[in-house]
Design an enzyme around this catalytic site. Structure first.
Site, PDB file in Angstrom:
ATOM      1  N   CYS A  73       0.053  10.449  -1.109  1.00 29.77           N
ATOM      2  CA  CYS A  73       1.142  11.135  -1.802  1.00 29.77           C
ATOM      3  C   CYS A  73       1.416  12.479  -1.168  1.00 29.77           C
ATOM      4  O   CYS A  73       2.461  13.050  -1.360  1.00 29.77           O
ATOM      5  CB  CYS A  73       0.798  11.401  -3.267  1.00 29.77           C
ATOM      6  SG  CYS A  73       0.469   9.948  -4.175  1.00 29.77           S
ATOM      7  N   SER A 109       6.681   9.197 -13.130  1.00 28.02           N
ATOM      8  CA  SER A 109       7.514   8.879 -11.974  1.00 28.02           C
ATOM      9  C   SER A 109       7.721   7.372 -11.895  1.00 28.02           C
ATOM     10  O   SER A 109       6.760   6.604 -12.009  1.00 28.02           O
ATOM     11  CB  SER A 109       6.801   9.371 -10.715  1.00 28.02           C
ATOM     12  OG  SER A 109       7.543   9.052  -9.572  1.00 28.02           O
TER      13      SER A 109
HETATM   14  C1  LIG Z   1      -0.650  12.236  -9.846  1.00 29.14           C
HETATM   15  C2  LIG Z   1       0.656  12.416  -9.130  1.00 29.14           C
HETATM   16  N1  LIG Z   1       1.497  13.370  -9.544  1.00 29.14           N
HETATM   17  C3  LIG Z   1       2.670  13.570  -8.950  1.00 29.14           C
HETATM   18  C4  LIG Z   1       3.068  12.806  -7.873  1.00 29.14           C
HETATM   19  C5  LIG Z   1       4.410  13.060  -7.266  1.00 29.14           C
HETATM   20  O1  LIG Z   1       5.328  12.097  -7.714  1.00 29.14           O
HETATM   21  P1  LIG Z   1       6.754  11.919  -7.068  1.00 29.14           P
HETATM   22  O2  LIG Z   1       6.545  11.114  -5.832  1.00 29.14           O
HETATM   23  O3  LIG Z   1       7.561  11.179  -8.088  1.00 29.14           O
HETATM   24  O4  LIG Z   1       7.312  13.261  -6.803  1.00 29.14           O
HETATM   25  C6  LIG Z   1       2.207  11.797  -7.395  1.00 29.14           C
HETATM   26  C7  LIG Z   1       2.489  10.980  -6.223  1.00 29.14           C
HETATM   27  O5  LIG Z   1       3.193  11.247  -5.337  1.00 29.14           O
HETATM   28  C8  LIG Z   1       0.978  11.584  -8.062  1.00 29.14           C
HETATM   29  O6  LIG Z   1       0.140  10.632  -7.679  1.00 29.14           O
END
Ligand SMILES: Cc1ncc(COP(=O)(O)O)c(C=O)c1O
Length: 381
Positions: free
Chosen positions: A321, A197
């Protein structure tokens, strides 16, 4: 006004200057990358360049990169997209996975798939012995995060991949937290699918990518105009993708010395917190950890009170998150940390741009807030 000190880089990071510079011209660019006129073709070329930059970061081929709206979509696509292409019915993942891995797996479990969750030890490390017991000839996919968003603990991806492959299963890794810290190799990791991301690596929010090893077929989540070689329809977000490409190039240039510098500042922060507000207890492995992540418990102190008492230091309790689900962190829970201690924990996330003076100032502000929280809790009891 007191300057905000931003130490929540596991939740989101600031745009790197080079990323901003790469993106800015695209704010005023009109043109769909699918259009054959010059404006469209310029966008298409910019996207191809970004695809190469992301592929270079991962030591992959550009045609193995599919752009998405972020890691949540990349994780969902990796997991759900496989199911129609495999007769196998079992999914395996680590206990500390991000909800964007756990939830699509749970949704598939509700649809009749078998879900097995591999435990971690008290330091948050994946237990490979337990994983080995869970993977069998019905396993379609093993998903193990490259590094945890709450503790920064780095997983033994290669070993997990070897276990998966020995059983004829595929290995997906959510590398969202690791990808900003230097070049990776999907071959060395043994990954068949890898998510990342942009906004976790000094790129913009709302854009990410999924590496799909050549030859693997995924059913799209989004059907439409057949963009991204049919795997992800929708007009590509040119400016965001250009930003992701620039962020990937900057991440690929991150050196041992850069990482050592961040690690030194993170350890300085831990030492200062211990000295000024201690004793503090580290959550997560002492060394097998991302350079910038520090998750610590201030026993007996309500972490929400500390955050409220230090509003000019951006940190996190639990996982920011998934702040749609406030409550005790599932990651600390599966590490066997008592809920009361989990509720007394803060996560600090330093970036390559965090300075020594910010570390000193943040430690003082947090220590003052911890002392106030202790005093008010003492008065209340
Ligand atoms: C380990 C991990 N995976 C996935 C995500 C999701 O990413 P995104 O915000 O790009 O959807 C996050 C953070 O939000 C994360 O820390």
């Amino acid at each position: 006004m007191t300057q905000l000190i931003y130490l929540d880089n596991n939740a989101s990071t600031a745009l790197a200057p080079a990323v901003r510079a790469a993106m800015t011209p695209w704010l005023d660019h009109t043109g769909n990358a699918a259009s054959s006129h010059a404006a469209g073709q310029a966008a298409d070329r910019a996207i191809s360049c970004a695809r190469e930059q992301v592929a270079d970061l991962l030591t992959a081929a550009p045609r193995e990169i599919v752009f998405t709206s972020g890691a949540t979509e990349a994780n969902n696509l990796a997991i759900r997209g496989l199911t129609t292409h495999s007769p196998r019915r079992t999914l395996v993942c680590g206990a500390t996975e991000h909800p964007s891995v756990l939830e699509p797996m749970r949704a598939l479990e509700r649809d009749g798939y078998t879900l097995r969750i591999a435990p971690v030890d008290e330091e948050g490390l994946l237990r490979l012995d337990a994983l080995a017991e869970l993977v069998d000839d019905d396993t379609m996919l093993v998903s193990v995060m490259a590094a945890n968003n709450e503790t920064g603990v780095v997983s033994p991806i290669r070993e997990a991949a070897d276990l998966a492959h020995a059983a004829g299963a595929l290995l997906h890794t959510d590398a969202t937290q690791l990808a900003g810290w230097g070049p990776l190799s999907v071959d060395t990791l043994g990954a068949d699918l890898l998510s990342l991301s942009a906004h976790k690596m000094h790129g913009p929010q709302g854009v990410g990518a999924l590496f799909i090893r050549r030859g693997l077929r995924l059913t799209p989540l989004l059907h439409g105009g057949g963009h991204e070689r049919g795997v992800r329809s929708g007009t590509p977000n040119t400016m965001g993708i250009v930003g992701l490409g620039a962020a990937a190039a900057a991440a690929a240039a991150c050196t041992d010395a850069d990482r050592a510098q961040v690690r030194r500042r993170r350890d300085l922060l831990a030492a200062l917190l211990d000295e000024l507000a201690g004793p503090v207890r580290l959550n997560g492995h002492a060394t097998q950890r991302l350079p910038g992540t520090l998750n610590v418990t201030f026993p007996g102190v309500d972490a929400d009170l500390v955050m409220a008492g230090a509003p000019t230091v951006a940190v996190a309790t639990g996982s920011a998150c998934s702040s749609g689900h406030p409550g005790p962190s599932h990651v600390l829970g599966v590490m066997g940390i008592d809920p009361a201690l989990a509720a007394a924990s803060l996560r600090f996330g330093l970036s390559r741009y965090t300075s020594d003076s910010e570390v000193h100032e943040a430690a003082e502000r947090i220590a003052t807030a911890v002392q106030h929280a202790r005093a008010s809790e003492g008065r209340a009891s």
